[in-house]
Design a protein around this motif. Structure first.
Motif, mmCIF file in Angstrom:
data_model
loop_
_atom_site.group_PDB
_atom_site.id
_atom_site.type_symbol
_atom_site.label_atom_id
_atom_site.label_comp_id
_atom_site.label_asym_id
_atom_site.label_seq_id
_atom_site.Cartn_x
_atom_site.Cartn_y
_atom_site.Cartn_z
ATOM 1 N N ARG A 1 0.690 -1.317 0.112
ATOM 2 C CA ARG A 1 -0.140 -0.049 -0.044
ATOM 3 C C ARG A 1 0.821 1.325 0.189
ATOM 4 N NH1 ARG A 1 -5.370 0.069 1.945
ATOM 5 N NH2 ARG A 1 -6.236 -2.266 2.360
ATOM 6 N N GLN A 2 0.382 2.321 -0.527
ATOM 7 C CA GLN A 2 1.210 3.539 -0.526
ATOM 8 C C GLN A 2 0.497 4.749 0.294
ATOM 9 O OE1 GLN A 2 3.908 3.714 -2.860
ATOM 10 N NE2 GLN A 2 3.343 1.364 -2.267
ATOM 11 N N HIS A 3 -0.320 4.149 1.110
ATOM 12 C CA HIS A 3 -0.849 5.097 2.103
ATOM 13 C C HIS A 3 -1.141 4.195 3.544
ATOM 14 C CE1 HIS A 3 -1.616 8.494 -0.244
ATOM 15 N NE2 HIS A 3 -1.933 7.576 -1.297
ATOM 16 N N VAL A 4 -0.919 4.691 4.448
ATOM 17 C CA VAL A 4 -1.408 4.103 5.902
ATOM 18 C C VAL A 4 -2.574 4.466 6.377
ATOM 19 C CG1 VAL A 4 -0.642 3.832 8.296
ATOM 20 C CG2 VAL A 4 1.266 3.829 6.658
ATOM 21 N N THR A 5 -3.486 3.681 6.140
ATOM 22 C CA THR A 5 -5.003 3.888 6.341
ATOM 23 C C THR A 5 -5.430 3.228 7.692
ATOM 24 O OG1 THR A 5 -5.346 4.617 3.994
ATOM 25 C CG2 THR A 5 -7.297 4.186 5.530
ATOM 26 N N LEU A 6 -6.043 3.456 8.414
ATOM 27 C CA LEU A 6 -6.672 2.846 9.787
ATOM 28 C C LEU A 6 -7.970 2.843 9.916
ATOM 29 C CD1 LEU A 6 -3.576 3.293 12.235
ATOM 30 C CD2 LEU A 6 -3.836 1.635 10.563
ATOM 31 N N CYS A 7 -8.555 2.037 10.553
ATOM 32 C CA CYS A 7 -9.946 1.899 10.631
ATOM 33 C C CYS A 7 -10.242 1.692 12.166
ATOM 34 C CB CYS A 7 -10.505 0.860 9.825
ATOM 35 S SG CYS A 7 -12.309 0.862 10.270
ATOM 36 N N ALA A 8 -10.720 2.505 12.954
ATOM 37 C CA ALA A 8 -11.237 2.295 14.443
ATOM 38 C C ALA A 8 -12.583 1.992 14.275
ATOM 39 C CB ALA A 8 -11.003 3.816 15.128
ATOM 40 N N LEU A 9 -12.868 0.889 15.249
ATOM 41 C CA LEU A 9 -14.248 0.475 15.249
ATOM 42 C C LEU A 9 -14.692 0.970 16.504
ATOM 43 C CD1 LEU A 9 -14.278 -3.038 13.722
ATOM 44 C CD2 LEU A 9 -15.043 -1.119 12.538
ATOM 45 N N ILE B 1 -9.276 6.725 8.950
ATOM 46 C CA ILE B 1 -8.349 7.904 8.806
ATOM 47 C C ILE B 1 -7.210 7.271 7.921
ATOM 48 C CG2 ILE B 1 -6.840 9.379 10.084
ATOM 49 C CD1 ILE B 1 -8.488 8.483 12.789
ATOM 50 N N GLN B 2 -7.089 8.231 6.934
ATOM 51 C CA GLN B 2 -5.954 8.107 5.920
ATOM 52 C C GLN B 2 -4.467 8.660 6.323
ATOM 53 O OE1 GLN B 2 -7.182 7.818 1.869
ATOM 54 N NE2 GLN B 2 -5.240 8.920 1.162
ATOM 55 N N ASP B 3 -3.573 7.962 5.847
ATOM 56 C CA ASP B 3 -2.133 8.897 6.314
ATOM 57 C C ASP B 3 -1.755 9.184 7.767
ATOM 58 O OD1 ASP B 3 -1.517 8.683 3.366
ATOM 59 O OD2 ASP B 3 -2.738 10.669 3.074
ATOM 60 N N VAL B 4 -2.307 8.119 8.444
ATOM 61 C CA VAL B 4 -1.955 8.413 9.898
ATOM 62 C C VAL B 4 -0.566 8.522 10.456
ATOM 63 C CG1 VAL B 4 -2.328 7.355 12.371
ATOM 64 C CG2 VAL B 4 -4.082 6.852 10.223
ATOM 65 N N ARG C 1 -14.618 3.962 -0.696
ATOM 66 C CA ARG C 1 -13.190 3.135 -1.043
ATOM 67 C C ARG C 1 -12.440 2.774 0.251
ATOM 68 N NH1 ARG C 1 -9.828 7.266 -4.713
ATOM 69 N NH2 ARG C 1 -8.779 5.281 -4.987
ATOM 70 N N ASP C 2 -12.052 1.461 -0.101
ATOM 71 C CA ASP C 2 -11.159 0.978 1.227
ATOM 72 C C ASP C 2 -11.469 1.282 2.565
ATOM 73 O OD1 ASP C 2 -8.830 -0.396 1.963
ATOM 74 O OD2 ASP C 2 -7.572 1.498 2.194
ATOM 75 N N PRO C 3 -12.681 0.795 2.988
ATOM 76 C CA PRO C 3 -13.416 1.150 4.195
ATOM 77 C C PRO C 3 -12.490 0.672 5.440
ATOM 78 C CG PRO C 3 -14.599 -0.588 3.180
ATOM 79 C CD PRO C 3 -13.609 0.019 2.139
ATOM 80 N N PHE C 4 -11.710 -0.297 5.384
ATOM 81 C CA PHE C 4 -11.179 -0.825 6.412
ATOM 82 C C PHE C 4 -9.593 -0.718 6.695
ATOM 83 C CE2 PHE C 4 -14.932 -3.285 5.542
ATOM 84 C CZ PHE C 4 -15.600 -3.275 7.008
ATOM 85 N N GLY C 5 -9.128 -0.091 5.312
ATOM 86 C CA GLY C 5 -7.538 0.163 5.397
ATOM 87 C C GLY C 5 -6.758 -0.862 5.734
ATOM 88 N N SER C 6 -5.429 -0.416 6.139
ATOM 89 C CA SER C 6 -4.288 -1.156 6.514
ATOM 90 C C SER C 6 -4.507 -2.169 7.694
ATOM 91 C CB SER C 6 -2.976 -0.382 6.671
ATOM 92 O OG SER C 6 -2.791 0.676 5.387
ATOM 93 N N ALA C 7 -5.072 -1.812 8.715
ATOM 94 C CA ALA C 7 -5.212 -2.241 10.060
ATOM 95 C C ALA C 7 -6.513 -1.744 10.648
ATOM 96 C CB ALA C 7 -4.031 -2.254 10.571
ATOM 97 N N VAL C 8 -7.114 -2.562 11.491
ATOM 98 C CA VAL C 8 -8.282 -2.263 11.896
ATOM 99 C C VAL C 8 -8.230 -2.271 13.671
ATOM 100 C CG1 VAL C 8 -10.725 -3.003 12.902
ATOM 101 C CG2 VAL C 8 -10.043 -3.222 10.449
ATOM 102 N N VAL C 9 -8.575 -1.189 14.326
ATOM 103 C CA VAL C 9 -8.228 -1.163 15.803
ATOM 104 C C VAL C 9 -9.509 -1.177 16.403
ATOM 105 C CG1 VAL C 9 -7.081 0.258 17.436
ATOM 106 C CG2 VAL C 9 -6.117 0.004 15.313
#
Length: 283
Positions: A89-97, A113-116, A183-191
């Motif tokens: 991935r070219q962006h660090v995107t995180l998803c907080a539940l 949250i994109q580009d954390v 787009r990409d609702p869950f990202g690179s990792a889910v917290v």
């Protein structure tokens, strides 16, 4: 139009190829681990930040920012699989539940949250707060359309439907916007902040359709006996409970992530925003 900005990983080890070929989905290669970190300095930092700026941060904000930095330091873990190949991935995107907040609709609401890794912890907190507010108030158009679409899919077809969306969005890398979906609702990792749910330890299952290789659940901060300078003293700790996809994340990657999380959470003043000015001055 491409869904995500990706590039293929060229230097794939023989073990990694074997792992990819051995496990067909994220059902079977899940690895679990727990990291316990001292939180005394982090809690003092949160209190100082609030006293100096009026902004009330939580351990979740620090964990999100620290995980974003960990994925920046370990880009091989910020990846997904397409056609049995690793793509970075070219962006660090995180998803907080986070808890939905509606007693009539209990559950967890996703906040993306994109580009954390490029944002201050204060900026991460503001963006998370805004995303949660939009979701809870029904102002997140993509999320609402997604929920409505899922409600209309018959239960017997739900697995095939989510599998098809995953195939289109990640395997083919097609932007799902044409379906009205985010787009990409869950990202690179889910917290998931398990601590707010009253849990010290929780291991989250990997959801194959999300293509997310890391699920992290920080537990509640608790007071325990710790050894400090050869003496047993009271200390406050938090467990970070992780589930990750062993097809392309192994002990090395987990070690980089764990060490980064420990470093940043146990020494917050050396990395996070200095709590010395007004909110506008946060870096």
């Amino acid at each position: 139009m491409a869904h995500l900005e990706l590039k293929p990983k060229r230097d794939v080890s023989s073990f990694r190829k074997l792992a990819i070929g051995s496990w067909a989905t994220a059902y079977d290669p899940t690895v679990y681990g727990t990291l316990t970190v001292r939180m005394d300095a982090a809690l003092a930092y949160l209190d100082a930040f609030h006293q100096r700026t009026g902004v009330r941060l939580t351990p979740l904000h620090l964990v999100l920012k620290a995980l974003g930095e960990a994925l920046r330091r370990c880009p091989d873990a910020n990846a997904l699989l397409r056609f049995q190949r690793i793509y970075l991935r070219q962006h660090v995107t995180l998803c907080a539940l986070v808890p939905d907040g509606d007693p009539c609709r209990p559950g967890l609401t996703p906040a993306r949250i994109q580009d954390v890794d490029r944002k201050s912890v204060h900026a991460v907190a503001l963006e998370l707060e805004a995303a949660v507010a939009r979701a809870r108030e029904g102002r997140d158009a993509g999320l609402e359309r997604g929920r409505g679409l899922l409600q209309r899919v018959p239960s017997l077809l739900l697995r095939r439907f989510t599998g098809l969306l995953s195939f289109l969005s990640y395997t083919l890398n097609v932007d799902p916007g044409w379906l009205g979906l985010p787009r990409d609702p869950f990202g690179s990792a889910v917290v998931v902040d398990a601590g707010t749910l009253g849990l010290d330890t929780a291991y989250l299952p990997l959801a194959p359709f999300t293509r997310v290789p890391i699920f992290l659940a920080p537990g509640a901060v608790r007071e325990v006996a710790v050894v400090e300078d050869g003496k047993v003293v009271p200390g406050r700790v938090m467990s970070l409970n992780a589930s990750f996809d062993h097809r392309f994340i192994d002990g090395y990657h987990a070690g980089v992530i764990a060490n980064t999380l420990r470093e940043l959470l146990e020494h917050p003043a050396d990395f996070f925003d200095a709590p010395a000015g007004a909110p506008e001055s946060a870096r």
